[in-house]
Design a protein around this motif. Structure first.
Motif, PDB file in Angstrom:
ATOM      1  N   SER A 193       0.849  -1.208   0.000  1.00 54.59           N
ATOM      2  CA  SER A 193       0.000   0.000   0.000  1.00 54.59           C
ATOM      3  C   SER A 193       0.875   1.245   0.000  1.00 54.59           C
ATOM      4  O   SER A 193       0.612   2.211  -0.733  1.00 54.59           O
TER       5      SER A 193
ATOM      6  N   PHE B 210      -8.027  -4.089  -4.789  1.00 58.18           N
ATOM      7  CA  PHE B 210      -7.938  -3.826  -3.358  1.00 58.18           C
ATOM      8  C   PHE B 210      -8.076  -2.325  -3.100  1.00 58.18           C
ATOM      9  O   PHE B 210      -7.674  -1.504  -3.932  1.00 58.18           O
TER      10      PHE B 210
ATOM     11  N   SER C 299      -6.392  -0.341  -1.397  1.00 51.74           N
ATOM     12  CA  SER C 299      -5.128   0.423  -1.372  1.00 51.74           C
ATOM     13  C   SER C 299      -4.879   1.181  -2.669  1.00 51.74           C
ATOM     14  O   SER C 299      -4.259   2.252  -2.650  1.00 51.74           O
ATOM     15  N   VAL C 300      -5.326   0.618  -3.789  1.00 50.78           N
ATOM     16  CA  VAL C 300      -5.074   1.256  -5.089  1.00 50.78           C
ATOM     17  C   VAL C 300      -5.814   2.595  -5.151  1.00 50.78           C
ATOM     18  O   VAL C 300      -5.243   3.636  -5.500  1.00 50.78           O
TER      19      VAL C 300
ATOM     20  N   VAL D 289      -3.389  -3.489 -12.490  1.00 50.09           N
ATOM     21  CA  VAL D 289      -3.237  -4.446 -11.380  1.00 50.09           C
ATOM     22  C   VAL D 289      -3.133  -5.831 -12.006  1.00 50.09           C
ATOM     23  O   VAL D 289      -4.058  -6.272 -12.681  1.00 50.09           O
TER      24      VAL D 289
ATOM     25  N   ALA E 294       1.529  -6.373  -6.780  1.00 52.84           N
ATOM     26  CA  ALA E 294       1.471  -6.912  -5.412  1.00 52.84           C
ATOM     27  C   ALA E 294       1.407  -8.440  -5.424  1.00 52.84           C
ATOM     28  O   ALA E 294       1.952  -9.092  -4.535  1.00 52.84           O
ATOM     29  N   HIS E 295       0.742  -9.002  -6.457  1.00 56.89           N
ATOM     30  CA  HIS E 295       0.583 -10.462  -6.545  1.00 56.89           C
ATOM     31  C   HIS E 295       1.694 -11.112  -7.361  1.00 56.89           C
ATOM     32  O   HIS E 295       1.668 -12.326  -7.542  1.00 56.89           O
TER      33      HIS E 295
ATOM     34  N   LYS F 277       1.400 -13.247   0.670  1.00 52.20           N
ATOM     35  CA  LYS F 277       2.011 -13.236  -0.661  1.00 52.20           C
ATOM     36  C   LYS F 277       3.021 -14.390  -0.830  1.00 52.20           C
ATOM     37  O   LYS F 277       3.365 -15.057   0.130  1.00 52.20           O
TER      38      LYS F 277
ATOM     39  N   TYR G 231     -11.896  -9.814  -3.774  1.00 54.08           N
ATOM     40  CA  TYR G 231     -12.307  -8.409  -3.721  1.00 54.08           C
ATOM     41  C   TYR G 231     -13.802  -8.216  -3.941  1.00 54.08           C
ATOM     42  O   TYR G 231     -14.396  -8.867  -4.799  1.00 54.08           O
TER      43      TYR G 231
HETATM   44  C1  LIG Z   1      -3.702  -5.750  -5.747  1.00 53.82           C
HETATM   45  C2  LIG Z   1      -3.186  -5.325  -4.412  1.00 53.82           C
HETATM   46  N1  LIG Z   1      -2.511  -4.182  -4.310  1.00 53.82           N
HETATM   47  C3  LIG Z   1      -2.004  -3.760  -3.136  1.00 53.82           C
HETATM   48  C4  LIG Z   1      -2.188  -4.489  -1.986  1.00 53.82           C
HETATM   49  C5  LIG Z   1      -1.649  -3.981  -0.699  1.00 53.82           C
HETATM   50  O1  LIG Z   1      -0.527  -4.682  -0.261  1.00 53.82           O
HETATM   51  P1  LIG Z   1      -0.107  -4.622   1.283  1.00 53.82           P
HETATM   52  O2  LIG Z   1      -1.021  -5.532   2.040  1.00 53.82           O
HETATM   53  O3  LIG Z   1       1.315  -5.084   1.290  1.00 53.82           O
HETATM   54  O4  LIG Z   1      -0.242  -3.223   1.734  1.00 53.82           O
HETATM   55  C6  LIG Z   1      -2.901  -5.690  -2.043  1.00 53.82           C
HETATM   56  C7  LIG Z   1      -3.076  -6.510  -0.834  1.00 53.82           C
HETATM   57  O5  LIG Z   1      -3.321  -7.679  -0.869  1.00 53.82           O
HETATM   58  C8  LIG Z   1      -3.419  -6.112  -3.278  1.00 53.82           C
HETATM   59  O6  LIG Z   1      -4.137  -7.241  -3.381  1.00 53.82           O
END
Ligand SMILES: Cc1ncc(COP(=O)(O)O)c(C=O)c1O
Length: 388
Positions: A66, A91, A93-94, A136, A164-165, A191, A330
Motif C-alpha cells: 500500500s 484492493f 489500497s489502489v 493491477v 502486489a501479486h 504473498k 475483492y
Molecule cells: C492488488 C493489491 N494491491 C495492493 C495491496 C496492498 O498490499 P499490502 O497488504 O502489502 O499493503 C494488495 C493486498 O493484498 C493487493 O491485493
C-alpha cells in the motif's frame, strides 16, 4: 453418497507462508547486530540485489505494498484535479493511494478471462483530466501490457503497475512491476514471499526515484545523505515514513532467494488444479482462468468463477465443512460503501460485480501436498456435482 466423517476432515488453510528457521535466525541476527533501523546495511544491500535481479534502475523497500502505491502516486506528481483509471475489481489500497493525493479514482471493467483491466473500457474513460492508469496484475498474471502501454503513449499518461501479486512474474521476459513508470510488490504474509508486512517500489526514472526516496524518508533527503551524496539532510518535500526496518529486510533477504523454488512448486499445484477441474469447466459448472501465452505468472492464487453468488456461497460453505479454506476475494470498489459515498458511483459494472459475487479461491501455497490438492478438488467436485 458418502460424506467425510469428522475424523476424515482435514484442515487445509487458504495460505501458509513459506518461512522457517533460516528466516527466524536472520531476524535474530539483525536484532542482535544492534542496527534495527530502516535502510540499514541489510536493507540497502537487498535493494541493490533486487534492482540487479529485476534489471530495474531503482528498487526501494517499503513498509507495505500500500505504501509503495502511495509512493508511486506521490512521486508521479498525481494531485488535485487528476483522474487515475484503475480496475474496480481490486484492493482498496489502489484507490486510497490516489485519493490521498487529492486525485479521483475512475473505475474500469476487467476481462472475465484473467480479471485484468479491459483496455477498450479504459480507453472509453480517458478524459483531459486523466493522469495515469494503474494496471493491477491480478493473481500474478500480466495485464494486457501492449494495449495499456499503447494507450499511455498515445495520451501521455503514466502507467503504474500494481504487481502486489506478481513477485517473480514476467511479461515477454520482463519482470512485472518494472515495465511501467512505477511499480510495486507486496510482501504481506499472504504473498508468495513475505516478511510479514512489507513492499517494494520500482522505477527506471531517476527523478521519480528521488521524489519517492524523499517521500519515504519523512520528506527529507536522508537517503542521499546515507549514501554520502550530501553533507547533511533537510526537509525537501512532503512525506511520510515508509522505510522497512532491517529486521524485516533480513527476513525478506532469505525469502528473496527462495522465489524460484516457491513459484515452481505453486506452478505445479496450479497445473494440477487446472487438469483436475478442466472437465467441470467444459460442462459449464465453473470457469477456469485463461491467460495469454506471453505471461509467465507467479501463480499467486488459483481462482474459479461459479455461475451465481448463491452457488459460490453454497460451494464455499460445503468446502469449509470439508476443512478446506476456499474463499472469496475483492468486492468491487465502485459498489463499496466508500466508493458510493465519496465518488457517488452509480454506473453498474457487470463483470466486476460478477467477479466479486462468484469468485472462489482455492488453497495454494508451496507446502500444500499433492494429496491435499487432490482432496481440495474432490471436495469442490462433490459440492458441485454430488459425485465422489
Ligand atoms: C492488488 C493489491 N494491491 C495492493 C495491496 C496492498 O498490499 P499490502 O497488504 O502489502 O499493503 C494488495 C493486498 O493484498 C493487493 O491485493
Amino acid at each position: 453418497m458418502k460424506t467425510p466423517t469428522a475424523a476424515a476432515v482435514r484442515r487445509i488453510p487458504l495460505h501458509v507462508p513459506s518461512v522457517g528457521r533460516a528466516e527466524a535466525d536472520a531476524a535474530a541476527d539483525a536484532v542482535l547486530s544492534g542496527r534495527l533501523v530502516g535502510r540499514g546495511p541489510i536493507g540497502a544491500a537487498l535493494e541493490d540485489r533486487i534492482a540487479a535481479d529485476l534489471k530495474v534502475k531503482h528498487a526501494l523497500l517499503t513498509t507495505s505494498g500500500s505504501h509503495a502505491l502511495e509512493l508511486a502516486a506521490a512521486s508521479l506528481k498525481i494531485g488535485r484535479g487528476d483522474e487515475v483509471i484503475m480496475p474496480s475489481f481490486t484492493f482498496s489500497s489502489v484507490a486510497n493511494a490516489v485519493m490521498r493525493q487529492g486525485a479521483k479514482p475512475v473505475f474500469a471493467e476487467v476481462k472475465l478471462d484473467d480479471l485484468n483491466l479491459d483496455p477498450e473500457d479504459v480507453a472509453r474513460r480517458i478524459t483531459k483530466k486523466t493522469k495515469a492508469i494503474v494496471a493491477v496484475h491480478y493473481a500474478g498474471v500480466a495485464s494486457d501490457m501492449e494495449a495499456l502501454l499503447r494507450l499511455c503513449r498515445k495520451h501521455g499518461l503514466a502507467l503504474i503497475e500494481d504487481a502486489a501479486h506478481s513477485v517473480g512474474a514476467k511479461w515477454r521476459g520482463r519482470p512485472l512491476g518494472t515495465i511501467g513508470d512505477a511499480g510495486c510488490y507486496s510482501f504481506h504474509s499472504t504473498k508468495n514471499i513475505t516478511c510479514g508486512e512489507g513492499g517494494a517500489f520500482f522505477t527506471n526514472s531517476n527523478s521519480v526515484a528521488e521524489r519517492a526516496e524523499w517521500f519515504r524518508e519523512k520528506g527529507t533527503n536522508r537517503s542521499a545523505f546515507l549514501r554520502g551524496e550530501v553533507r547533511k539532510y533537510d526537509w525537501v518535500s512532503e512525506g511520510s515514513s515508509f522505510v522497512l526496518s532491517d529486521v524485516l529486510a533480513a527476513v525478506l533477504a532469505v525469502q528473496w532467494g527462495k522465489i524460484a523454488a516457491i513459484n515452481a512448486e505453486r506452478g505445479r499445484l496450479y497445473a494440477l488444479y487446472q487438469d483436475a477441474l478442466r472437465d467441470l469447466d467444459a460442462r459449464g459448472l465453473l470457469r477456469l482462468p485463461r491467460f495469454a501465452k506471453d505471461c509467465e505468472p507467479s501463480w499467486h492464487l488459483f481462482h474459479i468463477l461459479l455461475p451465481t453468488r448463491r452457488e459460490r456461497d453454497r460451494v464455499m460453505d460445503a468446502m469449509k465443512a470439508d476443512g478446506v479454506g476456499a474463499t472469496f476475494h475483492y468486492q468491487p470498489l465502485h459498489a463499496s460503501p466508500f466508493g458510493k459515498k465519496v465518488l457517488g458511483w452509480k454506473e453498474p459494472m457487470p463483470l466486476s460485480e460478477r467477479a466479486g459475487a462468484t469468485l472462489l479461491r482455492l488453497p495454494l501455497y508451496d507446502g500444500l501436498t499433492t494429496e491435499d490438492a487432490r482432496y481440495v478438488c474432490g471436495s469442490l467436485r462433490r459440492a458441485l456435482t454430488g459425485a465422489r
